[in-house]
Design a protein around this motif. Structure first.
Motif, mmCIF file in Angstrom:
data_model
loop_
_atom_site.group_PDB
_atom_site.id
_atom_site.type_symbol
_atom_site.label_atom_id
_atom_site.label_comp_id
_atom_site.label_asym_id
_atom_site.label_seq_id
_atom_site.Cartn_x
_atom_site.Cartn_y
_atom_site.Cartn_z
ATOM 1 N N LEU A 20 0.851 -1.186 0.000
ATOM 2 C CA LEU A 20 0.000 0.000 0.000
ATOM 3 C C LEU A 20 0.885 1.234 0.000
ATOM 4 C CD1 LEU A 20 -2.711 -1.014 2.628
ATOM 5 C CD2 LEU A 20 -2.958 -0.961 0.139
ATOM 6 N N CYS A 21 0.451 2.281 -0.701
ATOM 7 C CA CYS A 21 1.216 3.525 -0.765
ATOM 8 C C CYS A 21 1.026 4.310 0.523
ATOM 9 C CB CYS A 21 0.763 4.360 -1.963
ATOM 10 S SG CYS A 21 1.698 5.896 -2.136
ATOM 11 N N SER A 22 2.137 4.690 1.141
ATOM 12 C CA SER A 22 2.080 5.459 2.385
ATOM 13 C C SER A 22 2.405 6.940 2.177
ATOM 14 C CB SER A 22 3.048 4.857 3.411
ATOM 15 O OG SER A 22 4.387 5.034 2.988
ATOM 16 N N ALA A 23 2.551 7.375 0.934
ATOM 17 C CA ALA A 23 2.835 8.788 0.655
ATOM 18 C C ALA A 23 1.626 9.643 1.061
ATOM 19 C CB ALA A 23 3.140 8.995 -0.830
ATOM 20 N N GLY A 24 1.880 10.819 1.571
ATOM 21 C CA GLY A 24 0.802 11.714 1.976
ATOM 22 C C GLY A 24 -0.069 12.153 0.821
ATOM 23 N N SER A 25 0.510 12.246 -0.356
ATOM 24 C CA SER A 25 -0.208 12.557 -1.586
ATOM 25 C C SER A 25 0.614 11.973 -2.730
ATOM 26 C CB SER A 25 -0.398 14.063 -1.766
ATOM 27 O OG SER A 25 0.856 14.708 -1.869
ATOM 28 N N ILE A 26 -0.018 11.788 -3.877
ATOM 29 C CA ILE A 26 0.699 11.239 -5.026
ATOM 30 C C ILE A 26 0.480 12.118 -6.248
ATOM 31 C CG2 ILE A 26 0.533 8.865 -4.176
ATOM 32 C CD1 ILE A 26 -1.539 8.408 -6.456
ATOM 33 N N GLU A 27 1.372 11.946 -7.213
ATOM 34 C CA GLU A 27 1.235 12.628 -8.499
ATOM 35 C C GLU A 27 1.322 11.580 -9.592
ATOM 36 O OE1 GLU A 27 3.380 15.978 -11.312
ATOM 37 O OE2 GLU A 27 3.883 15.903 -9.183
ATOM 38 N N VAL A 28 0.284 11.504 -10.419
ATOM 39 C CA VAL A 28 0.236 10.565 -11.537
ATOM 40 C C VAL A 28 0.173 11.380 -12.817
ATOM 41 C CG1 VAL A 28 -1.055 8.694 -12.636
ATOM 42 C CG2 VAL A 28 -0.941 8.829 -10.145
ATOM 43 N N ASN A 29 1.047 11.055 -13.761
ATOM 44 C CA ASN A 29 1.107 11.774 -15.036
ATOM 45 C C ASN A 29 1.134 10.784 -16.183
ATOM 46 O OD1 ASN A 29 1.406 14.589 -14.137
ATOM 47 N ND2 ASN A 29 3.266 13.820 -13.175
ATOM 48 N N CYS A 30 0.954 11.304 -17.397
ATOM 49 C CA CYS A 30 1.102 10.492 -18.596
ATOM 50 C C CYS A 30 2.594 10.286 -18.851
ATOM 51 C CB CYS A 30 0.480 11.181 -19.798
ATOM 52 S SG CYS A 30 -1.312 11.323 -19.696
ATOM 53 N N ASP A 31 2.943 9.122 -19.376
ATOM 54 C CA ASP A 31 4.342 8.823 -19.672
ATOM 55 C C ASP A 31 4.970 9.831 -20.618
ATOM 56 O OD1 ASP A 31 4.708 6.644 -18.045
ATOM 57 O OD2 ASP A 31 4.208 5.184 -19.592
ATOM 58 N N ASP A 32 4.204 10.323 -21.582
ATOM 59 C CA ASP A 32 4.768 11.232 -22.585
ATOM 60 C C ASP A 32 4.557 12.705 -22.216
ATOM 61 O OD1 ASP A 32 2.078 11.601 -23.040
ATOM 62 O OD2 ASP A 32 2.119 10.918 -25.127
ATOM 63 N N ARG A 33 4.127 12.960 -20.987
ATOM 64 C CA ARG A 33 3.919 14.310 -20.438
ATOM 65 C C ARG A 33 2.763 15.063 -21.094
ATOM 66 N NH1 ARG A 33 5.755 12.836 -16.043
ATOM 67 N NH2 ARG A 33 7.971 12.531 -15.904
ATOM 68 N N SER A 34 1.903 14.325 -21.816
ATOM 69 C CA SER A 34 0.686 14.956 -22.330
ATOM 70 C C SER A 34 -0.342 14.973 -21.198
ATOM 71 C CB SER A 34 0.157 14.176 -23.538
ATOM 72 O OG SER A 34 -0.287 12.888 -23.145
ATOM 73 N N ILE A 35 -1.579 15.342 -21.501
ATOM 74 C CA ILE A 35 -2.601 15.376 -20.461
ATOM 75 C C ILE A 35 -3.701 14.344 -20.690
ATOM 76 C CG2 ILE A 35 -2.156 17.762 -19.830
ATOM 77 C CD1 ILE A 35 -4.673 18.522 -21.483
ATOM 78 N N ARG A 36 -3.504 13.439 -21.659
ATOM 79 C CA ARG A 36 -4.503 12.405 -21.939
ATOM 80 C C ARG A 36 -3.837 11.043 -22.056
ATOM 81 N NH1 ARG A 36 -9.644 14.279 -23.788
ATOM 82 N NH2 ARG A 36 -9.583 16.522 -24.118
ATOM 83 N N ALA A 37 -4.497 10.053 -21.489
ATOM 84 C CA ALA A 37 -4.039 8.673 -21.601
ATOM 85 C C ALA A 37 -5.211 7.825 -22.075
ATOM 86 C CB ALA A 37 -3.516 8.167 -20.271
ATOM 87 N N SER A 38 -4.923 6.794 -22.841
ATOM 88 C CA SER A 38 -5.964 5.886 -23.319
ATOM 89 C C SER A 38 -6.069 4.635 -22.460
ATOM 90 C CB SER A 38 -5.677 5.472 -24.768
ATOM 91 O OG SER A 38 -5.673 6.601 -25.603
ATOM 92 N N GLU A 39 -4.992 4.292 -21.780
ATOM 93 C CA GLU A 39 -4.984 3.104 -20.933
ATOM 94 C C GLU A 39 -3.973 3.292 -19.803
ATOM 95 O OE1 GLU A 39 -2.228 0.327 -23.750
ATOM 96 O OE2 GLU A 39 -4.337 0.515 -24.267
ATOM 97 N N SER A 40 -4.075 2.473 -18.782
ATOM 98 C CA SER A 40 -3.242 2.660 -17.587
ATOM 99 C C SER A 40 -1.755 2.537 -17.885
ATOM 100 C CB SER A 40 -3.644 1.670 -16.495
ATOM 101 O OG SER A 40 -3.449 0.345 -16.925
ATOM 102 N N GLU A 41 -1.382 1.758 -18.882
ATOM 103 C CA GLU A 41 0.030 1.598 -19.233
ATOM 104 C C GLU A 41 0.667 2.894 -19.715
ATOM 105 O OE1 GLU A 41 -2.365 -0.523 -20.239
ATOM 106 O OE2 GLU A 41 -1.802 -2.316 -19.118
#
Length: 56
Positions: A20-41
């Motif tokens: 389990l993640c114990s970080a107080g907050s997390i940041e999730v981004n797209c791999d290519d630094r865009s703002i849209r993803a089509s799938e979790s990978e």
């Protein structure tokens, strides 16, 4: 009992506590630094911080 929390399977992240993640907050981004993803990978957790275990 239902276990709550943000699951994490990255065993060498310093925030991973019993899968389990114990970080107080997390940041999730797209791999290519865009703002849209089509799938979790196409996403990544940018909160990741390595924790090195000499036994690994």
């Amino acid at each position: 009992m239902v276990e709550r929390g943000l699951k994490c399977s990255v065993v060498n992240c310093k925030f991973n506590k019993n899968l389990l993640c114990s970080a107080g907050s997390i940041e999730v981004n797209c791999d290519d630094r865009s703002i849209r993803a089509s799938e979790s990978e196409e996403t990544c957790c940018d909160t990741f911080a390595p924790w090195y275990d000499e036994e690994m």
